[in-house]
Scaffold this active site. Structure first.
Site, PDB file in Angstrom:
ATOM      1  N   LYS A  75      56.305  75.157  56.712  1.00  0.00           N
ATOM      2  CA  LYS A  75      56.057  76.121  57.782  1.00  0.00           C
ATOM      3  C   LYS A  75      56.419  77.338  57.498  1.00  0.00           C
ATOM      4  CE  LYS A  75      55.954  72.556  61.451  1.00  0.00           C
ATOM      5  NZ  LYS A  75      56.554  71.726  62.556  1.00  0.00           N
TER       6      LYS A  75
ATOM      7  N   GLN B 162      61.902  72.284  66.023  1.00  0.00           N
ATOM      8  CA  GLN B 162      61.501  71.209  65.288  1.00  0.00           C
ATOM      9  C   GLN B 162      61.997  69.963  66.122  1.00  0.00           C
ATOM     10  OE1 GLN B 162      59.401  71.208  62.865  1.00  0.00           O
ATOM     11  NE2 GLN B 162      59.162  68.986  62.731  1.00  0.00           N
TER      12      GLN B 162
ATOM     13  N   ASP C  90      53.974  76.135  69.944  1.00  0.00           N
ATOM     14  CA  ASP C  90      53.832  74.669  70.011  1.00  0.00           C
ATOM     15  C   ASP C  90      52.912  74.164  71.151  1.00  0.00           C
ATOM     16  OD1 ASP C  90      54.762  72.736  67.871  1.00  0.00           O
ATOM     17  OD2 ASP C  90      56.871  72.931  68.780  1.00  0.00           O
TER      18      ASP C  90
HETATM   19  N1  GUN Z   1      57.840  67.387  64.924  1.00  0.00           N
HETATM   20  C1  GUN Z   1      56.926  66.692  64.304  1.00  0.00           C
HETATM   21  N2  GUN Z   1      55.758  67.516  64.574  1.00  0.00           N
HETATM   22  C2  GUN Z   1      56.171  68.858  65.353  1.00  0.00           C
HETATM   23  C3  GUN Z   1      55.405  69.754  65.902  1.00  0.00           C
HETATM   24  O1  GUN Z   1      54.150  69.611  65.797  1.00  0.00           O
HETATM   25  N3  GUN Z   1      56.091  70.608  66.538  1.00  0.00           N
HETATM   26  C4  GUN Z   1      57.445  70.445  66.681  1.00  0.00           C
HETATM   27  N4  GUN Z   1      58.063  71.429  67.501  1.00  0.00           N
HETATM   28  N5  GUN Z   1      58.377  69.378  66.223  1.00  0.00           N
HETATM   29  C5  GUN Z   1      57.304  68.656  65.423  1.00  0.00           C
END
Ligand code: GUN
Length: 296
Positions: free
Chosen positions: A54, A98, A121
Site C-alpha cells: 500500500k 490494518q 477503508d
Molecule cells: N485487512 C485485509 N484487508 C483489509 C482492508 O481492506 N482494509 C484493512 N484496514 N485491513 C485489511
C-alpha cells in the site's frame, strides 16, 4: 466458447496511471498533496506485506504516505491516541488501520475513532450507513468499489441487470449490494444477496447476469451454477494446500477452468479483483483529500 478474461492487473494499472496524473495536477494547481497513513499493529507477515504494498503504491502515485508500526502489545488507548493524532494531522487525508487487530483491541472502537472524512477503508459506521442509504459522495470500501470499476471499464454496466452477490460480509458482500443498488453510475442493478444458508443456491445464482462470488470457499461456484454468457467476478482468495515447495496455492471462490466455458466474461485469481483493491485505496485517498481541501 471460452469467456473473455477480465484483467484486474491491467485495469488497476490504468487507474493508477490516471491517478498519478491527477495527483500531479492537484499539486500543480492547488498545492494539494494527498496523504495516506497506514497503521499496522503487530507483526502478522501477511499484513506486513499488504501494508508495504500500500505504501509503495501510494509513493508511485505521488501520494504522501506514512506507515506507523506498533508492537502487538500496544494498549487500546495508545492506538486511539495515534488515530486522534492522524485525525488532526493536515498532511493526512486517508487513515487505514490494518485489520485484523490483536485480540485485546476492540476493532469497532478503533474504526469509530477514525474521522469519517479520512476513512479510506469505508468501514466507519457513518460511511457504512451513508452508503446503505444511497449516498453518492461517500468513501466506499475498496474491494467492492473496485469491482464496480471493473464492470464499468469492461462495458458491463450493472444498470438494468440482475446482479447476484454470494456472501454477506461487511467488507465485501453488503457494501457490494449497496453499490449495485445505488441510483448512481455503477448502480441501478436489481440485486439479490445470497449466502451459505440460501436454499437451492444454484437456482439463485443461475439467474445472475452478473455473479459476484465473495464466500471465501475455494472453487465453490461451479459451471452448473452459472447462466451462459454471465459476467462472473471472483472476489475469493483462498489458500489450498498442495505438494509445491510453498505448500499451497491460491484459488478463488469460482472453479475457473469449468466456469470459463460457460461465462461470457470472468476474472482470474490471482490478477483479478485483488489488484483493484489497492488502486481504489489510492482513489479514495485522492477523493478524501479533495473533499477535505474543498471544505477548508
Ligand atoms: N485487512 C485485509 N484487508 C483489509 C482492508 O481492506 N482494509 C484493512 N484496514 N485491513 C485489511
Amino acid at each position: 466458447m471460452s469467456a473473455q478474461i477480465i484483467s484486474g492487473t491491467e485495469i488497476a494499472k490504468a487507474i493508477r496511471s490516471e491517478l498519478r496524473e491527477h495527483v500531479a495536477n492537484l499539486k500543480a494547481q492547488k498545492g494539494l498533496v494527498p496523504g495516506l497513513a497506514v497503521v499496522l499493529v503487530g507483526e502478522d507477515p501477511a499484513s506486513q506485506v499488504y501494508v508495504r504494498m500500500k505504501g509503495k503504491a501510494a509513493d508511485e502515485a505521488g501520494i504522501f504516505s506514512r506507515q506507523i508500526t506498533l508492537p502487538a502489545e500496544t494498549p487500546e488507548d495508545e492506538l486511539l491516541g495515534v488515530v486522534e493524532g492522524l485525525n488532526a494531522d493536515p498532511q493526512v487525508h486517508g487513515i487505514l488501520v490494518q485489520l485484523p487487530l490483536p485480540d485485546h483491541i476492540d476493532e469497532q472502537k478503533i474504526l469509530l475513532a477514525i474521522d469519517p472524512r479520512k476513512d479510506v477503508d469505508g468501514f466507519h459506521p457513518m460511511n457504512v450507513g451513508l452508503l446503505s442509504t444511497g449516498a453518492t459522495d461517500v468513501l466506499a470500501p475498496c474491494t467492492p468499489w473496485g469491482v464496480i470499476q471493473m464492470l464499468l471499464r469492461t462495458g458491463n454496466d450493472p444498470a438494468g441487470k440482475h446482479a447476484v452477490v454470494v456472501g454477506r460480509s461487511n467488507i465485501v458482500g453488503r457494501p457490494m449490494a449497496s453499490l449495485l443498488l445505488r441510483k448512481a453510475v455503477g448502480g441501478n442493478a436489481t440485486v439479490t444477496v445470497a449466502h451459505s444458508r440460501t436454499p437451492d443456491l444454484p437456482a439463485v445464482t443461475r439467474r445472475a447476469d452478473i455473479l459476484i462470488a465473495a464466500i471465501g470457499r475455494a472453487n465453490f461456484i461451479t459451471a452448473d451454477m452459472v447462466k451462459p454468457g454471465a459476467v462472473v467476478i471472483d472476489v475469493g482468495v483462498n489458500r489450498v494446500d498442495d505438494d509445491s515447495d510453498r505448500g499451497y496455492h491460491l484459488a478463488g471462490d469460482v472453479a475457473f477452468d469449468e466456469v470459463k466455458e460457460v461465462a461470457g466474461s470472468i476474472t482470474p485469481v490471482p490478477g483479478g479483483v485483488g489488484p483493484m483493491t489497492i488502486a481504489m485505496l489510492l482513489s479514495n485517498t485522492v477523493d478524501a483529500a479533495e473533499r477535505i481541501h474543498a471544505d477548508g
